[in-house]
Design a protein around this motif. Structure first.
Motif, PDB file in Angstrom:
ATOM      1  N   THR A   4     -53.910  72.439  51.007  1.00 39.02           N
ATOM      2  CA  THR A   4     -53.217  71.004  50.699  1.00 39.02           C
ATOM      3  C   THR A   4     -52.986  70.435  51.983  1.00 39.02           C
ATOM      4  OG1 THR A   4     -52.486  71.754  48.511  1.00 39.02           O
ATOM      5  CG2 THR A   4     -51.391  70.019  49.439  1.00 39.02           C
ATOM      6  N   ILE A  33     -55.927  69.001  53.843  1.00 35.22           N
ATOM      7  CA  ILE A  33     -56.614  67.957  53.348  1.00 35.22           C
ATOM      8  C   ILE A  33     -55.792  66.382  53.585  1.00 35.22           C
ATOM      9  CG2 ILE A  33     -57.221  66.831  51.046  1.00 35.22           C
ATOM     10  CD1 ILE A  33     -58.149  69.662  50.272  1.00 35.22           C
ATOM     11  N   GLU A  34     -54.523  66.610  53.364  1.00 36.47           N
ATOM     12  CA  GLU A  34     -53.476  65.546  53.560  1.00 36.47           C
ATOM     13  C   GLU A  34     -53.757  65.195  55.062  1.00 36.47           C
ATOM     14  OE1 GLU A  34     -50.434  66.500  49.830  1.00 36.47           O
ATOM     15  OE2 GLU A  34     -50.051  66.850  52.113  1.00 36.47           O
ATOM     16  N   PHE A  74     -57.003  63.194  55.468  1.00 37.26           N
ATOM     17  CA  PHE A  74     -56.961  61.999  54.801  1.00 37.26           C
ATOM     18  C   PHE A  74     -56.034  60.861  55.335  1.00 37.26           C
ATOM     19  CE2 PHE A  74     -54.539  59.232  51.787  1.00 37.26           C
ATOM     20  CZ  PHE A  74     -55.572  58.333  51.188  1.00 37.26           C
ATOM     21  N   ASP A  75     -54.955  61.169  55.969  1.00 39.80           N
ATOM     22  CA  ASP A  75     -54.241  60.433  56.696  1.00 39.80           C
ATOM     23  C   ASP A  75     -54.992  59.704  58.019  1.00 39.80           C
ATOM     24  OD1 ASP A  75     -52.051  60.643  55.053  1.00 39.80           O
ATOM     25  OD2 ASP A  75     -51.013  62.161  56.348  1.00 39.80           O
ATOM     26  N   LYS A 105     -57.453  57.539  56.563  1.00 44.29           N
ATOM     27  CA  LYS A 105     -56.973  56.008  55.954  1.00 44.29           C
ATOM     28  C   LYS A 105     -56.642  55.128  57.196  1.00 44.29           C
ATOM     29  CE  LYS A 105     -52.576  55.976  54.914  1.00 44.29           C
ATOM     30  NZ  LYS A 105     -51.374  56.194  54.336  1.00 44.29           N
ATOM     31  N   LEU A 159     -52.021  68.054  45.961  1.00 47.71           N
ATOM     32  CA  LEU A 159     -52.206  66.781  46.716  1.00 47.71           C
ATOM     33  C   LEU A 159     -51.236  66.009  46.481  1.00 47.71           C
ATOM     34  CD1 LEU A 159     -56.016  66.960  47.146  1.00 47.71           C
ATOM     35  CD2 LEU A 159     -54.467  67.605  48.963  1.00 47.71           C
ATOM     36  N   GLU A 219     -51.101  59.844  46.757  1.00 47.86           N
ATOM     37  CA  GLU A 219     -51.874  58.887  47.439  1.00 47.86           C
ATOM     38  C   GLU A 219     -53.381  59.425  47.686  1.00 47.86           C
ATOM     39  OE1 GLU A 219     -51.970  56.352  51.588  1.00 47.86           O
ATOM     40  OE2 GLU A 219     -50.420  58.190  51.413  1.00 47.86           O
ATOM     41  N   VAL A 220     -53.325  60.780  47.796  1.00 46.79           N
ATOM     42  CA  VAL A 220     -54.861  61.262  48.029  1.00 46.79           C
ATOM     43  C   VAL A 220     -55.444  61.365  46.574  1.00 46.79           C
ATOM     44  CG1 VAL A 220     -56.081  63.307  48.870  1.00 46.79           C
ATOM     45  CG2 VAL A 220     -53.921  62.906  49.967  1.00 46.79           C
ATOM     46  N   ALA A 271     -56.895  58.374  45.927  1.00 46.34           N
ATOM     47  CA  ALA A 271     -58.104  57.902  46.771  1.00 46.34           C
ATOM     48  C   ALA A 271     -59.210  58.433  46.183  1.00 46.34           C
ATOM     49  CB  ALA A 271     -57.970  58.214  47.931  1.00 46.34           C
ATOM     50  N   PHE A 299     -62.307  58.937  48.580  1.00 44.37           N
ATOM     51  CA  PHE A 299     -62.326  60.025  49.310  1.00 44.37           C
ATOM     52  C   PHE A 299     -62.796  61.072  48.465  1.00 44.37           C
ATOM     53  CE2 PHE A 299     -59.823  63.737  51.398  1.00 44.37           C
ATOM     54  CZ  PHE A 299     -60.118  63.298  52.821  1.00 44.37           C
TER      55      PHE A 299
END
Length: 801
Positions: free
Chosen positions: A698, A701-702, A705-706, A709, A731, A734-735, A738, A744
Motif C-alpha cells: 500500500t 503504491i501510494e 502515485f504521488d 501525480k 489505498l 485519492e489513489v 484515480a 492510474f
C-alpha cells in the motif's frame, strides 16, 4: 500500452466500511466490555491456565509487540479474576522479646492486624494510667509501709545487738552510707590516735584481737541484714506483682479472648504479659514524668513501652478480593520493602515499627505484574525476585549489607511466606533472550501468554472492537464516537495491519487516534467524534511524521533523485521500496538498472560488491541466476556478465521484494527490449518465476502515485504487484479515485511472463518441447541473445587457443 491487461478491481483497492451497516449509532449507546481485551484468545487461555496452576514454577510471561497493551490486558484480566478470590490474611511485625534485633512476623485473619494494633495501643495507654493509680492507693501504700517498717525493725534489732557487743569490748559501731565499721573507744568515746600510741604492744595486740573477733561478728550481722533486705525486696516484688497482675490481667484478658483463634497472636500476647509484669516500673511513671519527645519525628525513643506497638505491614481489611499489584519502578526496596532510619542527635536509629512493606508483601496471596524492561534495569532486584519466588518467602534486607558494603548492626526481620503469581510482560524477542541466557527463567516462567497483533475481522470481533472504543471513551472521559467515526477507525485499523481481513490489536495506536480526534471535536465544539475528526487526526498524525517523506519526494520532483514516469528505456525500471522513520513508513520509488555483456561472472550487483546490500538481497540476486539457468541454459552455457544496481542509494539495501523488478530489468537488457517507465514493480520472485507476496505494498503504491501525480498522470502509469498481496491493499481514497477514472493502473501478476507483457507490450512466450521459444516472443529474443553470446564466447576461446 493500448492493450488492456488484468487490473485489480476497484472494490479490492480499499475496503470501505459502510456506517449504515454498523449495529450502533454511537459508542455512547454501548455497555462496554473489558477495555483492551479484544481477540486475544490464545493469550487469555494461557493466563487462565497459568493462574490455575498453584506452583511456584508456573509463572507467566506475557509476550506481545509494542502497543498491544500487554500490561494493561494482564492487569484488567487479573483484576477481574481476583474479585472472585478471597482476600489474603494480614501481616504485621511485633517486638521479639527473646531476640530484639529479629522482629517477629505475625499472620492474622483479614482485618485483624489493625485490631491487634489498636488493642495494644489501648492496652499501653490504659496501663499508663491504671498502673500508677494502682500503686498510689492507700491499700498499697499501707502494705508497702508495713513491709518497710517490718524490715526496718528487724534491721534495727540486728544493728542494736551488734552495737551492744561492740561497746562491751570498748569499741564503737559507726554506721554511715558507706557501710558499718568498728572504731576503738574509751569511756564511750572514740579513742584519740595520740592516746592509742601510748598503749603498750601487749595492749595494742589485745585490742586488735578483740577487733578481729568483733569483725567476724559484724560480718555475720551484715549477712543477716543482707538476707533481711533480700527478703524485703522479694516480698515487695511479690506485692508489686500482685498489684500489677490484677491490673494487667484485667486489661489484657479481653485481648486474649479476642484473638483466641490465632495461636501465634496468643503466643505473642503471653510474651507481652510476661514482659509487662517484669517491667512494671516502665508504667509507674506518671505522664508528666515520662521521657520528652524526640524533636525529629515526635517519637520518644527512650520510651520503653514502644516495644509493645504493632507494626501493621499489610492490612487487607478493605480488600474485596486477591490483590493485583503493578509497580512501574521495581527497585529492590520497592519490591522487598525497607527498614527506615531516622537521625536523632547525630545518630541513625531504627526499630521494628520502621519496617515498611514492598510490592511483594502487597501482592502476597495475589498477583504481581511487572514490565520486563522495568525489572531488568535492576539486576539485583531481578535476581532477588527470582530467589524469593523460588523459595516462597520474602525477606527484608538492608541492600548495603546484602552487598557487603556496610556491616553495621541492624534489624533482621523474620521472613514472610510468599504466595504470589508473577506476571511479567515484554516483547517476544526479550522472551527469547531470557529463555536462552537466563537459566532460572525457563524454570520459573513455564507459561508463555503470546499476544497477537491482529485478529480476524468478522461480525463478532467488529462488535467487540466497537465495545472497546466505547469503554475507552468512558474510561478516559472522551466524547463518544458516532457511526461515521467508528467506520473510519475500523478502516484505520485495517490500514495498520495491511490486510483487509485483519483488525489490528495494537490498540494503543487506535487509542491515540481517538484521543486526537477528541481534541479536534472539542475544537469544533462537536457533540460526538465523527469521520471528519478521525480523518483529521490521521492526517495530522501523518503530517507530524512525514517530513522525511516530503524531503525525499521533493528531491524526486526536482529530478535530483532520478525517477522517470514517461517514455521507454532498455535495462531500466522503477522499483519500489519502503523507508521507516520511527512509527511512520512510506514508499520510495527508485531506479534499478542492468547492464549485460559477454563473460563468465554471471549476475552481480554493484550494491553487493560495495558491501551495501544485506543477505536477503543477495539471496534474491542468486535466485535470478538460477532463473536464467532454468529457462535459458538447458542447451547452452551462460556466457554472461550482468550487473544490477539500485541507483542513487547511499545506505544499506536489503530484502528480496525487488527481485522480480531486477529480473525484469535484467531480461530487458539481455533482450535489448525497452521497458515502459511509467510502470513501477514490486514483488519477489522464485526460481520458477512465480511472483511471491511482499510487505508494504500500500505504501509503495501510494509513494509512486504521488510522484506520477506531480509529473502528470497520463492514464498509462501504474504499478505491478503480486496477485497474492491484493488482499493487503488499503489505498488512500485519492489513489482509488484515480484508478476508477482510468488515470492510474494496478496490475496483479502471478508469474514473470505476465509482467513482461505489461512492461514491454510483447508476449513473453512459452517454452516448447525442444527447449526453444516461439519467434516474435520476448523470451525468444532473450534466448537468441544468450545463444549468440555463448557462440561468440566459444569462438573467442578457439581463437585464443
Amino acid at each position: 500500452m493500448a492493450k488492456k491487461y488484468k487490473e485489480v478491481r476497484v472494490r479490492d483497492l480499499r475496503i470501505c466500511i459502510d456506517p449504515k451497516r454498523l449495529e450502533v449509532d454511537s459508542t455512547g449507546k454501548l455497555s462496554h466490555a473489558t477495555p483492551g481485551i479484544v481477540g486475544q484468545k490464545r493469550a487469555m487461555e494461557a493466563l487462565r491456565f497459568g493462574i490455575g496452576m498453584h506452583d511456584p514454577e508456573y509463572n507467566i510471561f506475557m509476550a506481545g509487540p509494542t502497543n498491544t497493551g500487554a500490561t494493561y490486558i494482564a492487569r484488567a484480566f487479573l483484576e477481574d479474576v481476583a474479585k472472585k478470590s478471597p482476600p489474603p490474611p494480614d501481616w504485621c511485625y511485633v517486638y521479639n522479646f527473646k531476640e530484639p534485633d529479629k522482629p517477629r512476623a505475625l499472620k492474622l485473619a483479614r482485618g485483624r492486624a489493625k485490631d491487634l494494633r489498636k488493642a495494644m495501643d489501648d492496652l499501653v495507654e490504659a496501663l499508663g494510667g491504671d498502673v500508677p493509680k494502682a500503686f498510689s492507693t492507700d491499700d498499697y501504700r499501707y502494705k508497702e509501709q508495713v513491709l518497710r517498717q517490718e524490715f526496718e525493725q528487724n534491721r534495727r534489732k540486728n544493728v542494736d545487738a551488734l552495737r551492744e557487743k561492740v561497746e562491751a569490748e570498748n569499741f564503737l559501731l559507726q554506721v554511715d552510707p558507706q557501710g558499718i565499721s568498728i572504731i576503738p573507744a574509751k569511756d564511750g568515746k572514740i579513742l584519740p590516735p595520740e592516746e592509742l600510741a601510748k598503749y603498750s604492744p601487749e595492749e595494742k595486740k589485745a585490742m586488735r584481737d578483740r577487733g578481729d573477733q568483733l569483725s567476724l561478728v559484724m560480718n555475720q550481722s551484715m549477712i543477716e541484714i543482707a538476707k533481711l533486705e533480700a527478703e524485703h525486696v522479694k516480698r515487695r516484688r511479690e506485692l508489686d506483682e500482685k498489684v500489677s497482675l490484677s491490673v494487667v490481667e484485667k486489661r489484657i484478658r479481653p485481648i486474649f479472648e479476642k484473638f483466641k483463634n490465632h495461636p501465634h497472636a496468643l503466643e505473642y500476647l503471653e510474651s507481652v504479659k510476661k514482659d509487662i509484669l517484669d517491667n512494671t516500673d516502665d508504667f509507674r511513671k506518671r505522664p508528666e514524668e515520662k521521657a520528652p519527645q524526640s524533636p525529629v519525628a515526635g517519637m520518644p525513643w527512650s520510651a520503653p513501652v514502644n516495644k509493645y506497638k504493632v507494626n501493621v505491614l499489610i492490612d487487607n481489611s478493605e480488600a474485596e478480593g486477591a490483590p493485583v499489584v503493578y509497580i512501574p519502578n521495581p527497585t529492590y526496596p520497592a519490591l522487598f520493602g525497607r527498614i527506615e532510619k531516622e537521625a536523632v542527635f547525630g545518630a541513625l536509629v531504627t526499630d521494628f515499627t520502621m519496617i515498611k512493606p514492598g510490592a511483594l508483601h502487597e501482592a502476597n496471596g495475589g498477583y504481581l505484574v511487572l514490565k520486563a524492561t522495568d525489572i531488568l534495569k535492576w539486576y539485583l532486584a531481578w535476581e532477588a525476585l527470582k530467589r524469593a519466588v523460588r523459595h516462597q518467602e520474602v525477606k527484608i534486607e538492608d541492600l548495603s549489607e546484602m552487598l557487603g558494603f556496610i556491616t553495621t548492626r541492624t534489624l533482621k526481620p523474620e521472613p514472610i511466606p510468599l504466595d504470589v503469581k508473577l506476571v511479567v510482560t515484554g516483547n517476544p524477542y526479550l522472551y527469547e533472550l531470557l529463555y536462552i541466557y537466563d537459566d532460572r527463567f525457563k524454570q520459573m516462567f513455564k507459561i508463555k501468554a503470546h499476544l497477537d497483533d491482529e485478529t480476524e475481522r468478522n461480525r463478532a470481533s467488529t462488535r467487540q472492537y466497537i465495545q472497546c472504543m466505547a469503554g475507552y471513551c468512558e474510561e478516559e472521559d472522551l466524547k463518544h464516537i458516532d457511526r461515521t467515526g467508528i467506520a473510519r477507525l475500523i478502516e484505520y485499523s485495517l490500514e495498520l495491519t495491511g490486510n483487509k481481513d485483519k483488525l489490528t490489536l495494537r490498540l494503543g495506536a487506535i487509542a491515540d487516534i481517538i484521543k486526537e480526534a477528541n481534541y479536534w471535536a472539542g475544537q469544533e465544539k462537536a457533540e460526538h467524534i465523527d469521520v471528519c475528526h478521525v480523518e483529521k487526526a490521521v492526517d495530522k498524525k501523518k503530517y507530524r511524521a512525514n517530513l522525511v517523506e516530503e524531503r525525499v519526494q521533493e528531491l524526486i520532483k526536482k529530478d535530483i533523485f532520478w525517477v522517470e514516469t514517461h517514455g521507454i528505456k532498455v535495462g531500466q525500471i522503477n522499483g519500489l521500496s519502503t523507508l521507516q522513520t520511527g512509527d511512520y513508513m512510506f514508499g520510495k520509488p527508485g531506479r534499478i538498472t542492468a547492464n549485460v555483456s559477454m563473460g563468465k561472472d554471471g549476475v552481480v550487483t554493484i550494491d553487493r560488491e560495495s558491501r551495501l546490500s544485506g543477505k536477503l538481497h543477495t539471496k534474491g540476486v542468486i535466485i535470478l541466476s538460477s532463473y536464467l539457468r532454468e529457462h535459458f541454459a538447458q542447451d547452452k552455457p551462460l556466457a554472461l556478465t550482468a550487473s544490477l544496481c539500485f541507483e542513487q542509494t547511499y545506505g544499506m539495501v536489503d530484502g528480496d521484494s525487488a527481485s522480480s523488478t531486477e529480473l525484469f530489468a535484467l531480461l530487458s537488457a539481455i533482450a535489448d527490449v525497452p521497458i515502459f517507465q511509467g510502470i513501477a514493480v514490486t514483488g519477489s520472485v522464485s526460481q520458477k518465476g512465480e511472483i511471491q507476496p511482499v510487505g508494504g505494498v500500500t505504501r509503495k503504491i501510494e509513494g509512486f502515485f504521488d510522484i506520477c501525480k506531480h509529473k502528470g498522470l497520463t492514464g498509462s502509469q501504474g504499478v505491478i504487484m503480486p496477485q497474492k498481496t491484493v488482499r493487503d491493499l488499503m489505498l488512500k481514497t485519492e489513489v482509488v479515485d484515480a484508478v476508477k477514472d482510468g488515470k492510474f493502473h494496478i496490475y496483479p501478476i502471478k508469474i514473470i511472463e505476465e509482467g513482461i507483457e505489461i512492461l514491454t507490450g510483447i508476449k513473453a512466450g512459452k517454452r516448447r518441447k525442444d527447449r526453444t521459444y516461439p519467434k516474435g516472443t520476448f523470451f525468444r529474443l532473450v534466448d537468441d541473445r544468450l545463444k549468440d553470446m555463448a557462440e561468440k564466447a566459444r569462438a573467442f576461446a578457439k581463437e585464443k587457443q
